[in-house]
Design an enzyme around this catalytic site. Sequence first.
Site, PDB file in Angstrom:
ATOM      1  N   GLU A  82       0.791  -1.237   0.000  1.00 37.00           N
ATOM      2  CA  GLU A  82       0.000   0.000   0.000  1.00 37.00           C
ATOM      3  C   GLU A  82       0.822   1.286   0.000  1.00 37.00           C
ATOM      4  OE1 GLU A  82      -4.092  -1.347   2.142  1.00 37.00           O
ATOM      5  OE2 GLU A  82      -2.426  -0.990   3.517  1.00 37.00           O
TER       6      GLU A  82
HETATM    7  C1  ACM Z   1      -2.440  -5.359   3.794  1.00 33.28           C
HETATM    8  O1  ACM Z   1      -3.561  -5.781   4.132  1.00 33.28           O
HETATM    9  N1  ACM Z   1      -2.237  -4.079   3.640  1.00 33.28           N
HETATM   10  C2  ACM Z   1      -1.332  -6.267   3.562  1.00 33.28           C
END
Ligand code: ACM
Length: 682
Positions: A319
Site C-alpha cells: 500500500e
Molecule cells: C495489507 O492488508 N495491507 C497487507
Amino acid sequence: MKKQFIRTLVLCIMMQTMIAQSIENTMHNLMPWPQKIENKEGKFIIDSNFTIAIQQKQTNRLYKASTRFLRRLSGRTGVFFDVGFPDQERTSASLIIKVGRKGTIELSEDESYSLTTKSNGILLESETDIGAMRGLETLLQLVTATTDHFYIPGVKIEDAPRFPWRGLMIDVARHYQPIQVIKRNLDAMASVKLNVFHWHLTDDQGFRIECKSHPRLHQMSSDGQYYTHQEIKDVIEYAMDRGIRVIPEIDVPGHATAILTAYPELGSKDTTYQVERYAGIFDPTLDPTNEKTYKVLEDIFKEISALFPDPYIHIGGDENEGKHWDENPKISDFKKEHHFTNNHQLQAYFNSRIQRILRKLGKKMMGWEEIMTKDLDTSSIIHSWKGVNEGVKPRHSLLQAAKGGYHTVLSNGYYLDLMHNVSDHYLVDPIPDDIALTEGEKERILGGEIAMWGELITTLTIDSRIWPRAAAIAERLWSPKEVREVEHMKKRLAIISFRLEELGITHIKNQKVILRNIANGYTIDALSKLTKVCQPLKGYTRNKGGTEYKSYSPFTLFADACTTDAPDALKFDKMVNEYIVNPKNAIRPLEAILNSWVRNHDELEILNSKTPLVNELLDLSSALKELSLFFLRLLEQGGISKTNYNEFIKLIDIAKVPHADVEIVVNDSFIKLFEFMKKNEL
Ligand code: ACM
C-alpha cells in the site's frame, strides 16, 4: 445375474461400512482433521496410573511439551496422576512416544506422526519431536467421556500437514498486545497445528520493538508500548518450544509514519510526523533516494536478524501509493536518472536495496504482493493478500508468483478483521480444483496465513476476533483438501472453542466482561441475548474512512461483545427451514423464539432506564421485537393478507439499519419465512 447380485450386495455392505465409519468419525472432535483415521476396537481409560515414556533422549523440548500435556490431561479429566512427569528411561508406559530425531524449527521440517490407541496403551511415533508435539495435540482432542470416566477411543491415525506454511499474523502496531497475549495465542496456535507466527511489529501507528542502534524508534513511536530484546527472545523461545517459527515484519517503505516520527529526515516529504492515531492508508513514506534510509534500515535489520533465527524477514511493502514521492522534485529527478517511469519501479529499486541488506545478513525476504516486480529475486516469498475489494481477482498474485518461480503464501480469504462467518474462510482453499497451475507451480504455494489486523482490537477482544475461526482455517491448511463439510466442521469447532479456553484464550469469557461494563452492575441477560442475533459490521464498514475510532477509543462497546456466526441467528435460520418443510411440527419453536425476542426488548428497556450505555441498542432490539410481533400474528392467522406486504417491507427496512456498529443478522431468515408464507394468501 448371480454375479450381479453378489456385486450389489458387496457394494451395499461397503457403503454401510463407510457410512458407519463416517458416523463414528463424527464422534471425534478433531481439528484439524487428520490425513487418515481408522476407528479401532477398545478404549484407553484415563486413571491415576497414567504415565509417559519418551524414547528419545536429546529433546528437552518434547519433555516440556509432554509435561504440559500431562497437566492439560489431568486438568481436563480431574484425575490425580501418581506420576507428574514423563520419563526418558522407562520402556513401558501408558503412552510411549518414539521419536527419530530432534526437529529443526524451519520451513518444511517433518511434522508427521502416527498414533495408535488401544485399551492397553497408546503409541505415538514420529520422525521428529515436532511431529510428536502435533500428535500430542491430537491425543488431547481425542479425550472423551462416558458418564463416569474419561477415555481415549481406539484409533489408528496417520497424519502429516498438507501445507508447510500455516501461519497467523498478529498486528501489534495498531494496538500493542502484551507478551502474555502473544503467548496464549501461541499455545492456541500449537493446539491446532499452526506453525508460523508472523509478528507485524511496525506500522503508521507504532514501532513496537526495541531498537538499540536507533532508540528514538521505540522511544518516540510506541507510547512506551514495545517489546524489549529480552521479551522478543522469550517469545521466540516459547514459540519454538511449540514448534512454531516466528517471522518479524518491519513494514517499509510505506506504513512508515512511526519510523518517520522518530527520524523525519528519512521521509520523502520535508516535514515533521506524528504517530498515527487513525486507521487507513497514509502518505508518509521512506525516501528511497536517501542513502541514510538504507543505513538506518541496515542497522534495524541487523538487530532483527540477530534476534530472530528464522531465515525469512517480512519487509511489508504494501500500500505505498507514492504520493510523497510524486511531490518531491529530488525523487522525481532520481526516477528520471534511473529511467524509472513509475513508482512501482522505484519501489522495486528500494526492494532490491533491502534484499541486498538481507542477503548480507544471511536472510531471505518475504513481502506483501506489491513487492513482486519483474527483477525480484526468486528467493523471495510473495504474500498474496489482495482480493475483490481492491479490484484484483482474489489469489491473482498467488498464481502469478507461483508461475513466476516464487514461493508464495495466501492470506486473501483469511482476513479475520473483515468479520466474516467462519464458513466463508473455511472454504477458501489455497489451491482450488480449478486452478491452472502445473504440479511444480502448485508446490510453490507454501500454504496460508491468517491475518489479524489490529485497528479494532485490544487485549480484551483480540482472542474473540482470532478464535475459534482461526482453528477452521488451520484445518484448511493442514487437512486433506476433501475435508470441506461445513456442518461437521462447525460441530467440531464448538468443542474446540472450549478447548481453546483451556489454554487461556479469552474469546468466550471476555464477552461477559464487556457486557457487565455496559450493564453497569445490573444483569447482562438481555444484552447477552441480543448479542446472539447481532454481528459487528463486516468489511471495513465499522470504521468507515478509518476515522470513527482512534487507536485510543474505547473498544468495550456492544459491537466488541458481538462476534461473527451469531448463534441464535443460525438457530433461527434452521427453525425457518424446518418450518418451510413441515409448518405444523415446527411452529412451536418458532413462536417461542419470536416471543423471547419480544420479551427481551422489554427487559432491555428496563435496563436502559437504569444505565447510560444501553440506549443506542434499543433501535436494534425494537426492530427485532416489531418483526417478531408481526410474524407471531402471521403465524396465528396462518397466512398473509394484502395489508401485510407494505408492513413487512417497512419493518424489514428498519431492521436492516445498523446501530452502534452492529447489525441484526436474522433479516434474511425473516425474508425467507415471509416468502414462504406468501403462498398462503388470505
Ligand atoms: C495489507 O492488508 N495491507 C497487507
